[in-house]
Design an enzyme around this catalytic site. Structure first.
Site, PDB file in Angstrom:
ATOM      1  N   LYS A   1      -0.839   8.464  65.313  1.00 50.90           N
ATOM      2  CA  LYS A   1      -1.714   7.846  66.311  1.00 50.90           C
ATOM      3  C   LYS A   1      -2.198   8.920  67.270  1.00 50.90           C
ATOM      4  O   LYS A   1      -1.571   9.979  67.400  1.00 50.90           O
ATOM      5  CB  LYS A   1      -0.990   6.756  67.115  1.00 50.90           C
TER       6      LYS A   1
ATOM      7  N   ASP B   1       6.643   3.715  71.844  1.00 51.77           N
ATOM      8  CA  ASP B   1       5.473   3.794  70.956  1.00 51.77           C
ATOM      9  C   ASP B   1       5.599   2.896  69.745  1.00 51.77           C
ATOM     10  O   ASP B   1       4.637   2.669  69.029  1.00 51.77           O
ATOM     11  CB  ASP B   1       5.372   5.237  70.403  1.00 51.77           C
TER      12      ASP B   1
HETATM   13  C1  LIG Z   1       3.985   9.795  75.363  1.00 56.28           C
HETATM   14  C2  LIG Z   1       3.738   8.641  74.443  1.00 56.28           C
HETATM   15  C3  LIG Z   1       2.324   8.105  74.652  1.00 56.28           C
HETATM   16  O1  LIG Z   1       1.970   7.239  73.624  1.00 56.28           O
HETATM   17  O2  LIG Z   1       3.857   8.947  73.067  1.00 56.28           O
HETATM   18  P1  LIG Z   1       4.290  10.305  72.311  1.00 56.28           P
HETATM   19  O3  LIG Z   1       3.615  11.454  72.952  1.00 56.28           O
HETATM   20  O4  LIG Z   1       5.774  10.368  72.427  1.00 56.28           O
HETATM   21  O5  LIG Z   1       3.834  10.091  70.897  1.00 56.28           O
HETATM   22  C4  LIG Z   1       4.743   7.513  74.722  1.00 56.28           C
HETATM   23  O6  LIG Z   1       4.628   7.067  76.072  1.00 56.28           O
HETATM   24  C5  LIG Z   1       6.172   7.956  74.447  1.00 56.28           C
HETATM   25  O7  LIG Z   1       6.732   6.947  73.700  1.00 56.28           O
HETATM   26  P2  LIG Z   1       8.086   7.293  72.910  1.00 56.28           P
HETATM   27  O8  LIG Z   1       7.929   8.637  72.264  1.00 56.28           O
HETATM   28  O9  LIG Z   1       8.432   6.118  72.059  1.00 56.28           O
HETATM   29  O10 LIG Z   1       9.074   7.469  74.127  1.00 56.28           O
HETATM   30  P3  LIG Z   1      10.589   6.977  74.158  1.00 56.28           P
HETATM   31  O11 LIG Z   1      11.312   7.586  73.011  1.00 56.28           O
HETATM   32  O12 LIG Z   1      10.599   5.499  74.350  1.00 56.28           O
HETATM   33  O13 LIG Z   1      11.032   7.664  75.553  1.00 56.28           O
HETATM   34  C6  LIG Z   1      11.336   9.020  75.595  1.00 56.28           C
HETATM   35  C7  LIG Z   1      11.409   9.382  77.086  1.00 56.28           C
HETATM   36  O14 LIG Z   1      10.062   9.427  77.593  1.00 56.28           O
HETATM   37  C8  LIG Z   1      10.020   8.890  78.920  1.00 56.28           C
HETATM   38  N1  LIG Z   1       9.019   7.809  78.968  1.00 56.28           N
HETATM   39  C9  LIG Z   1       8.555   7.218  77.809  1.00 56.28           C
HETATM   40  C10 LIG Z   1       7.572   6.241  77.907  1.00 56.28           C
HETATM   41  C11 LIG Z   1       7.094   5.874  79.194  1.00 56.28           C
HETATM   42  N2  LIG Z   1       6.131   4.927  79.339  1.00 56.28           N
HETATM   43  N3  LIG Z   1       7.586   6.475  80.310  1.00 56.28           N
HETATM   44  C12 LIG Z   1       8.537   7.435  80.210  1.00 56.28           C
HETATM   45  O15 LIG Z   1       8.982   7.974  81.254  1.00 56.28           O
HETATM   46  C13 LIG Z   1      11.417   8.418  79.268  1.00 56.28           C
HETATM   47  O16 LIG Z   1      12.026   9.451  80.014  1.00 56.28           O
HETATM   48  C14 LIG Z   1      12.098   8.319  77.914  1.00 56.28           C
HETATM   49  O17 LIG Z   1      13.473   8.605  78.012  1.00 56.28           O
HETATM   50  N1  LIG Z   2      11.354   9.913  61.464  1.00 52.70           N
HETATM   51  C1  LIG Z   2      11.236  10.909  62.356  1.00 52.70           C
HETATM   52  N2  LIG Z   2      10.157  11.715  62.317  1.00 52.70           N
HETATM   53  C2  LIG Z   2       9.995  12.703  63.240  1.00 52.70           C
HETATM   54  N3  LIG Z   2      10.856  12.968  64.246  1.00 52.70           N
HETATM   55  C3  LIG Z   2      11.962  12.184  64.313  1.00 52.70           C
HETATM   56  C4  LIG Z   2      12.192  11.131  63.388  1.00 52.70           C
HETATM   57  N4  LIG Z   2      13.357  10.517  63.728  1.00 52.70           N
HETATM   58  C5  LIG Z   2      13.806  11.159  64.815  1.00 52.70           C
HETATM   59  N5  LIG Z   2      13.006  12.175  65.182  1.00 52.70           N
HETATM   60  C6  LIG Z   2      13.194  13.017  66.380  1.00 52.70           C
HETATM   61  O1  LIG Z   2      12.258  12.493  67.352  1.00 52.70           O
HETATM   62  C7  LIG Z   2      11.487  13.538  67.941  1.00 52.70           C
HETATM   63  C8  LIG Z   2      10.090  13.027  68.233  1.00 52.70           C
HETATM   64  O2  LIG Z   2       9.500  12.718  67.001  1.00 52.70           O
HETATM   65  P1  LIG Z   2       7.964  12.327  66.858  1.00 52.70           P
HETATM   66  O3  LIG Z   2       7.845  10.845  66.894  1.00 52.70           O
HETATM   67  O4  LIG Z   2       7.412  13.075  65.700  1.00 52.70           O
HETATM   68  O5  LIG Z   2       7.299  12.949  68.174  1.00 52.70           O
HETATM   69  P2  LIG Z   2       6.199  12.303  69.130  1.00 52.70           P
HETATM   70  O6  LIG Z   2       6.889  11.115  69.766  1.00 52.70           O
HETATM   71  O7  LIG Z   2       5.897  13.411  70.080  1.00 52.70           O
HETATM   72  O8  LIG Z   2       5.030  11.927  68.292  1.00 52.70           O
HETATM   73  C9  LIG Z   2      11.502  14.661  66.907  1.00 52.70           C
HETATM   74  O9  LIG Z   2      11.424  15.905  67.576  1.00 52.70           O
HETATM   75  C10 LIG Z   2      12.852  14.479  66.192  1.00 52.70           C
HETATM   76  O10 LIG Z   2      13.855  15.232  66.870  1.00 52.70           O
END
Ligand SMILES: C[C@@](CO)(OP(=O)(O)O)[C@H](O)COP(=O)(O)OP(=O)(O)OC[C@H]1O[C@@H](n2ccc(N)nc2=O)[C@H](O)[C@@H]1O
Ligand SMILES: Nc1ncnc2c1ncn2[C@@H]1O[C@H](COP(=O)(O)OP(=O)(O)O)[C@@H](O)[C@H]1O
Length: 272
Positions: free
Chosen positions: A8, A125
């Site tokens: 995404k 997410d």
């Molecule tokens: C930043 C975003 C934007 O879409 O995506 P990614 O960059 O990871 O793909 C999301 O908010 C990431 O979602 P996700 O990756 O599922 O985060 P989680 O594992 O739930 O949270 C990881 C950490 O990010 C912080 N967190 C996450 C989401 C949010 N709205 N506020 C936060 O402060 C928290 O500290 C949490 O402990």
């Molecule tokens: N199925 C998976 N694919 C990728 N990363 C994973 C997975 N399961 C656990 N992880 C852990 O979660 C972290 C975030 O993964 P990813 O979802 O790819 O990143 P982001 O949330 O930035 O898109 C990785 O760095 C890895 O340590």
């Protein structure tokens, strides 16, 4: 059963403030990519046989465990995970893998399980990937409203810098907060192939942690992409090409220095 776990991008991400639970209130537009990981899920008599990195800590494994526990262990599952998406890049790879496992298990072993609640417990997410397409999201990312976009040629580039989401959020300062995204204006601009009025509030923290990311963004713009923005917490960026030919040219150049792919967003889910 083989499923695509699409990546995404965030067509804009605004941090509205910090919540009491330490998470951040966000306003974003999720858009599923036409490419991603490949997840194979097959029934086995019992237990979880998992092929992929991190073993039991893998989000796909944790999704299987969480679903089967709530469903009362009606059977077991074999999961084979083939990664395409770079990890820790802001492309939602792990979250998407987890969502596809939940959807596959719901089909294999139907049960009264609240998939949205289960998804949210796995990560902010994950709920979006239960629906895919394009969706406006609020809360931590769980309050979703589907939106429509025509198919658009998008280029995704990962500079190969792992940027853990929690680290970027921890770097957020009060001046990184911003107002709500102008969602309708963004969708309208993208549908017209114009520069969308969006931003990503997490660019500030990410660029403070890794200033070299500014050059990455400038380089993508110099290659003629528009709507260039970091996706989620980074370090991947995306931008829109004029057409598929332009997308191919740009990817061929970018491939020398990192992860580069083109594909589409929008279309499949009820485009106008
Ligand atoms: C930043 C975003 C934007 O879409 O995506 P990614 O960059 O990871 O793909 C999301 O908010 C990431 O979602 P996700 O990756 O599922 O985060 P989680 O594992 O739930 O949270 C990881 C950490 O990010 C912080 N967190 C996450 C989401 C949010 N709205 N506020 C936060 O402060 C928290 O500290 C949490 O402990
Ligand atoms: N199925 C998976 N694919 C990728 N990363 C994973 C997975 N399961 C656990 N992880 C852990 O979660 C972290 C975030 O993964 P990813 O979802 O790819 O990143 P982001 O949330 O930035 O898109 C990785 O760095 C890895 O340590």
């Amino acid at each position: 059963m083989e499923r695509l776990a699409p990546g995404k991008v965030n067509l804009g991400l605004s941090l509205l403030g910090r919540r009491k639970d330490g998470y951040h209130e966000l306003h974003t537009l999720f858009a599923a990519l036409s490419f991603g990981d490949r997840v194979v899920v097959e029934p086995i008599p019992e237990g979880i046989a998992f092929q992929g990195r991190y073993g039991r800590r893998n989000l796909a494994y944790r999704a299987a465990e969480a679903y089967l526990e709530r469903a009362g262990w009606p059977g077991g599952v074999r999961i084979v995970l083939e990664k395409e998406l770079p990890e820790g890049a802001g492309l939602g790879g792990g979250s998407s893998d987890a969502a596809q496992v939940l959807l596959a298990l719901k089909a294999l072993y139907p049960a009264e399980v609240d998939l949205m609640a289960l998804a949210l417990s796995l990560g902010a997410d994950v709920p979006f990937f239960l629906m895919g397409g394009v969706a406006e999201a609020r809360g931590v990312g769980e309050r979703l409203e589907p939106k429509a976009l025509p198919p658009l040629p998008v280029v995704v580039y990962g500079p190969g810098l792992r940027l853990p989401t929690p680290l970027v959020y921890r770097e957020v300062k009060p001046h990184d907060f911003a107002p709500e995204l102008p969602v309708e204006a963004i969708l309208e601009a993208l549908a017209q192939g114009e520069e969308p009025p969006y931003w990503n509030s997490l660019e500030g923290p990410a660029f403070r942690l890794h200033p070299e990311l500014r050059e990455v963004k400038a380089r993508l713009k110099a290659l003629g992409l528009y709507g260039v923005l970091m996706s989620g917490s980074g370090s991947a960026f995306f931008g829109f090409a004029r057409d598929l030919e332009h997308a191919k040219e740009v990817v061929a150049l970018l491939r020398r220095t990192g992860y580069a792919r083109y594909g589409t967003i929008g279309g499949a889910h009820g485009a106008p």
